[in-house]
Write a protein that holds these residues in place. Sequence first.
Motif: not given
Length: 217
Positions: A80, A82-84, A86-87, A147
């Motif tokens: 999670q 890493r996804s933060t 990236r976003e 997104r």
Amino acid sequence: MEETDFRQKIRSLVGDDMYRHALFYHYPDGLRFELSSGDSALDLVLTALNKATAICTNIFEGKESVLVHLQRYAPENRFQLRSTMRELREAGIIPPRNRSVWLEKVTADETDAFDDGYWVQCAFELPVSKVPALLWCALACDFPALRPNPRCLIYLLNLDKGIVAHPYDDRGMDVIGTERPPLEALYVKYKDWLLDYDLDAMKQNFEGTGGASTTQT
């Protein structure tokens, strides 16, 4: 170049107890704005974005930079985080090297919503032109289909005015501060956008004699 202690700068404004949720109920002289309207998720977020941007334009008027404070719950699965990141990058928000990063353990009163774990904290400065992108990331948090969506708490600070703005989701934004005049100016200018549920408390505070605390008991 010596790194700036942004954590200490934040503490100088809000005190030793790091804020997390519902700032309006924990700091005197707070404001709570109602932001969203519409039917679709996109309409809700865009309406909220327009209002929050107008308020923050006032808060950061004359400033070249904004102090950004991100908070993200860190479970055992670190994917999670890493996804933060990236976003955030997709939104054009890239934390500079001059930043402060630290961990805070989930407190006892948060365990109903979170397992044992930590909050990852990251604070840094960005050009004030990034405020709309930061607001989008905060306001879209309840709509996974929209997104970029880093799903983290975002606080925007103007240390000169002593103000913290917390757009907690599309529904609203809390604004707190150490100095009354800037908050009074926001109260007057954006009174029509204040949340009806807490309007009486804000009226008593900003229009009554002597002021009144909005802190919950």
